[in-house]
Each structure stands twice: as structure tokens, then as C-alpha cells.
Design an enzyme around this catalytic site. Structure first.
Site, PDB file in Angstrom:
ATOM      1  N   GLY A   4       0.787  -1.237   0.000  1.00  0.00           N
ATOM      2  CA  GLY A   4       0.000   0.000   0.000  1.00  0.00           C
ATOM      3  C   GLY A   4       0.813   1.276   0.000  1.00  0.00           C
ATOM      4  O   GLY A   4       0.313   2.323   0.421  1.00  0.00           O
ATOM      5  N   SER A   5       2.051   1.245  -0.501  1.00  0.00           N
ATOM      6  CA  SER A   5       2.828   2.495  -0.461  1.00  0.00           C
ATOM      7  C   SER A   5       2.278   3.526  -1.450  1.00  0.00           C
ATOM      8  O   SER A   5       2.319   4.728  -1.174  1.00  0.00           O
ATOM      9  CB  SER A   5       4.315   2.223  -0.723  1.00  0.00           C
ATOM     10  OG  SER A   5       4.555   1.840  -2.052  1.00  0.00           O
ATOM     11  N   ARG A  44     -15.399 -14.603  -9.667  1.00  0.00           N
ATOM     12  CA  ARG A  44     -14.916 -13.223  -9.820  1.00  0.00           C
ATOM     13  C   ARG A  44     -16.089 -12.222  -9.842  1.00  0.00           C
ATOM     14  O   ARG A  44     -16.042 -11.169  -9.207  1.00  0.00           O
ATOM     15  CB  ARG A  44     -14.112 -13.146 -11.123  1.00  0.00           C
ATOM     16  CG  ARG A  44     -13.055 -12.088 -11.165  1.00  0.00           C
ATOM     17  CD  ARG A  44     -12.253 -12.189 -12.443  1.00  0.00           C
ATOM     18  NE  ARG A  44     -11.292 -13.274 -12.446  1.00  0.00           N
ATOM     19  CZ  ARG A  44     -10.088 -13.222 -11.872  1.00  0.00           C
ATOM     20  NH1 ARG A  44      -9.691 -12.125 -11.253  1.00  0.00           N
ATOM     21  NH2 ARG A  44      -9.270 -14.249 -11.908  1.00  0.00           N
ATOM     22  N   MET A  80      -4.111  -6.866  -6.922  1.00  0.00           N
ATOM     23  CA  MET A  80      -3.613  -8.014  -7.687  1.00  0.00           C
ATOM     24  C   MET A  80      -4.727  -8.958  -8.127  1.00  0.00           C
ATOM     25  O   MET A  80      -4.531 -10.175  -8.169  1.00  0.00           O
ATOM     26  CB  MET A  80      -2.561  -8.761  -6.858  1.00  0.00           C
ATOM     27  CG  MET A  80      -1.371  -7.916  -6.457  1.00  0.00           C
ATOM     28  SD  MET A  80      -0.511  -7.189  -7.867  1.00  0.00           S
ATOM     29  CE  MET A  80       0.405  -8.607  -8.437  1.00  0.00           C
ATOM     30  N   ASN A 118      -4.911   3.109 -12.892  1.00  0.00           N
ATOM     31  CA  ASN A 118      -3.990   2.080 -12.393  1.00  0.00           C
ATOM     32  C   ASN A 118      -2.571   2.632 -12.486  1.00  0.00           C
ATOM     33  O   ASN A 118      -2.281   3.476 -13.339  1.00  0.00           O
ATOM     34  CB  ASN A 118      -4.094   0.823 -13.253  1.00  0.00           C
ATOM     35  CG  ASN A 118      -3.166  -0.287 -12.762  1.00  0.00           C
ATOM     36  OD1 ASN A 118      -3.066  -0.545 -11.559  1.00  0.00           O
ATOM     37  ND2 ASN A 118      -2.484  -0.950 -13.679  1.00  0.00           N
ATOM     38  N   HIS A 139       1.362   1.274 -13.012  1.00  0.00           N
ATOM     39  CA  HIS A 139       2.115   0.095 -13.437  1.00  0.00           C
ATOM     40  C   HIS A 139       3.600   0.422 -13.400  1.00  0.00           C
ATOM     41  O   HIS A 139       4.008   1.489 -13.883  1.00  0.00           O
ATOM     42  CB  HIS A 139       1.703  -0.304 -14.859  1.00  0.00           C
ATOM     43  CG  HIS A 139       2.402  -1.532 -15.336  1.00  0.00           C
ATOM     44  ND1 HIS A 139       2.107  -2.784 -14.847  1.00  0.00           N
ATOM     45  CD2 HIS A 139       3.406  -1.712 -16.228  1.00  0.00           C
ATOM     46  CE1 HIS A 139       2.888  -3.673 -15.433  1.00  0.00           C
ATOM     47  NE2 HIS A 139       3.694  -3.053 -16.267  1.00  0.00           N
ATOM     48  N   ASP A 163      -8.286  -4.871 -21.395  1.00  0.00           N
ATOM     49  CA  ASP A 163      -7.036  -5.635 -21.479  1.00  0.00           C
ATOM     50  C   ASP A 163      -6.119  -5.249 -20.318  1.00  0.00           C
ATOM     51  O   ASP A 163      -6.048  -4.078 -19.952  1.00  0.00           O
ATOM     52  CB  ASP A 163      -6.306  -5.341 -22.790  1.00  0.00           C
ATOM     53  CG  ASP A 163      -7.036  -5.944 -23.976  1.00  0.00           C
ATOM     54  OD1 ASP A 163      -7.917  -6.811 -23.748  1.00  0.00           O
ATOM     55  OD2 ASP A 163      -6.742  -5.540 -25.114  1.00  0.00           O
ATOM     56  N   ASP A 192      -3.162  -4.023 -18.076  1.00  0.00           N
ATOM     57  CA  ASP A 192      -2.091  -3.033 -18.250  1.00  0.00           C
ATOM     58  C   ASP A 192      -2.186  -2.309 -19.593  1.00  0.00           C
ATOM     59  O   ASP A 192      -1.175  -1.999 -20.240  1.00  0.00           O
ATOM     60  CB  ASP A 192      -0.709  -3.683 -18.080  1.00  0.00           C
ATOM     61  CG  ASP A 192      -0.517  -4.231 -16.675  1.00  0.00           C
ATOM     62  OD1 ASP A 192      -1.125  -3.674 -15.734  1.00  0.00           O
ATOM     63  OD2 ASP A 192       0.210  -5.211 -16.513  1.00  0.00           O
TER      64      ASP A 192
HETATM   65  C1  GRF Z   1       3.674  -0.986  -7.372  1.00  0.00           C
HETATM   66  O1  GRF Z   1       4.922  -1.223  -7.928  1.00  0.00           O
HETATM   67  C2  GRF Z   1       2.655  -0.704  -8.448  1.00  0.00           C
HETATM   68  O2  GRF Z   1       3.198  -0.040  -9.546  1.00  0.00           O
HETATM   69  C3  GRF Z   1       2.201  -2.087  -8.843  1.00  0.00           C
HETATM   70  O3  GRF Z   1       2.177  -2.819  -7.656  1.00  0.00           O
HETATM   71  C4  GRF Z   1       3.096  -2.245  -6.723  1.00  0.00           C
HETATM   72  C5  GRF Z   1       2.299  -1.935  -5.495  1.00  0.00           C
HETATM   73  O4  GRF Z   1       3.103  -1.445  -4.453  1.00  0.00           O
HETATM   74  N1  GRF Z   1       0.947  -2.017  -9.538  1.00  0.00           N
HETATM   75  P1  GRF Z   1       2.414  -0.736  -3.207  1.00  0.00           P
HETATM   76  O5  GRF Z   1       1.448  -1.754  -2.618  1.00  0.00           O
HETATM   77  O6  GRF Z   1       1.703   0.477  -3.708  1.00  0.00           O
HETATM   78  O7  GRF Z   1       3.511  -0.420  -2.265  1.00  0.00           O
END
Ligand code: GRF
Length: 218
Positions: free
Chosen positions: A18-19, A71, A96, A113, A115, A149, A151
Site C-alpha cells: 500500500g505504499s 470473480r 492483484m 492504475n 504500473h 485488457d 495493463d
Molecule cells: C507498485 O509497484 C505498483 O506499480 C504495482 O504494484 C506495486 C504496489 O506497491 N501495480 P504498493 O502496494 O503500492 O507499495
């Protein structure tokens, strides 16, 4: 009654650390920030990010996807919480779970999102390992609107970082993560302000903010 425009209510969806969620929460503390993080939702009850959000007194909900038969059922439960909390924008922040087309379409143009790569390169997992294996000299991160799709979807903002000779996946990943924490609040600000428009798959109106587009000094 205040004349200030109403802040957009944002849900951060997480699965772990969750950073990025924390960087959005920090940014949204600024009085002039156009969004508030009104909800943190995790599909994993043990996600570390949930504890942080609770400590900030942000409404935090865990919906364990394993408790749902499929889902679509899990997403119906998420959608109910999002509607209940009157959410305007969703930020996936290390969430995820793949999302169904139905859920993505329900949030089209309202779900972002982040990435850890310069899309459309390195979709999927292990982006830093793959960038190093390819020997690229520039790597980075992308904030985009979510499309069906994985990402993919119109790109809002990207930040580039240099790849150094001594890099390992961890050191490169840490350099990218530091930029993620700057670029996600920046992209959410643009989206929440209503500054952006999508034309032919391109996001326009972001203001060409070079600080986020160029590799910072090492
Ligand atoms: C990050 O690298 C983000 O880009 C990816 O998953 C990771 C999540 O990290 N989608 P955090 O949980 O936000 O620390």
C-alpha cells in the site's frame, strides 16, 4: 455554503503493502487537492496497507476474494461498497486481481492504475527483472485509465528513470517506486480536476508537466 468545488471521493484498491495508496493519502491532505481518499478496499484481509489506512482513520474494508464463488460475485460485493461510499474515482494501487470487462466498463474513465514500467513495454509482472535482462537504459512507471485488457488503456502520465550499471531488480525497483509515489498523486489530481480528455486513445490536457516526464538527476 462553501464555493469550493466538491472534492472527488476516491477509493484506493490494494492487495498488499500500500505504499502508493499512502502517497495518495498524503497528497490528499493538501487543502487544495481535488480529491479525498474516502475508502481503502483490499481483497486480502492481511494487507499491510489496511493497517496504515485504519491508522489514518480512513474507512477501510477487506473483502477476501476467496470467500466468493467467482470473480463476478466478488466484484458485485466490491461494487456495493463503492456505491455505498458514493465513490467517484477508483485508484488501483497494487491491486492483484484481474477485473471482469463488466466491472471495468462500469468504471470506464473513472478507474486509474499504476504500473511499474513504461507502458506499453513490460505489461504484467516482474517488470524490473525483464527491463534489466533486456538491457534498456530507461525504465519507469505509468498511470493510465483502466481498459479491459490488462495493463492497457489511455496513458495519463509517465515518469522515466535511468537504469544504472550496478542496478539489481531491487535497486531499480526502488528508484521506480519513488517516482510512482510522485506521479500517482499528480495523475489523480489531473483526473479529479476534470482537466483530462481522451481523444483517439490519447489522454490530453495534462499540461505537459516535464518534472514527471523526464528522468530526474541521479
Ligand atoms: C507498485 O509497484 C505498483 O506499480 C504495482 O504494484 C506495486 C504496489 O506497491 N501495480 P504498493 O502496494 O503500492 O507499495
Amino acid at each position: 455554503m462553501s464555493n469550493e468545488p466538491k472534492k472527488k471521493r476516491v477509493a484506493a484498491l490494494i492487495s498488499g503493502r500500500g505504499s502508493n495508496m499512502a502517497s495518495l493519502i498524503e497528497a490528499a491532505r493538501a487543502p487544495d487537492y481535488p480529491a479525498e481518499i474516502a475508502l481503502v478496499l483490499s481483497n486480502r484481509p492481511d494487507a499491510a496497507g489496511l493497517a496504515f489506512a485504519r491508522a489514518q482513520e480512513i474507512k477501510s474494508v477487506a473483502l477476501d476474494h476467496k470467500a466468493y464463488v467467482n470473480r463476478a460475485d466478488f466484484e458485485r460485493a466490491m461494487q456495493a461498497v463503492l456505491v455505498e461510499e458514493r465513490i467517484d474515482l477508483v485508484c488501483l494501487a497494487g491491486f492483484m486481481r484481474l477485473l471482469t470487462a463488466e466491472f471495468v466498463e462500469a468504471w470506464q474513465g473513472k478507474m486509474l492504475n499504476i504500473h511499474p514500467a513504461l507502458l506499453p513495454s513490460y505489461k504484467g509482472l516482474h517488470t524490473h527483472e525483464r527491463a534489466l535482462a533486456d538491457g534498456v537504459k530507461i525504465h519507469g512507471c505509468t498511470v493510465h485509465y483502466v481498459a479491459t485488457d490488462m495493463d492497457a488503456g489511455p496513458i495519463i502520465a509517465q515518469a522515466a528513470v535511468p537504469v544504472l550499471d550496478a542496478d539489481t531488480p531491487d535497486t531499480l525497483g526502488a528508484r521506480v517506486l519513488a517516482r510512482e509515489h510522485a506521479i500517482y498523486p499528480h495523475a489523480l489530481r489531473l483526473a479529479a480536476e476534470g482537466a483530462l480528455r481522451i481523444e483517439n486513445g490519447r489522454v490530453l490536457g495534462g499540461g505537459d508537466s516535464e518534472g514527471f516526464l523526464m528522468a530526474p538527476a541521479i
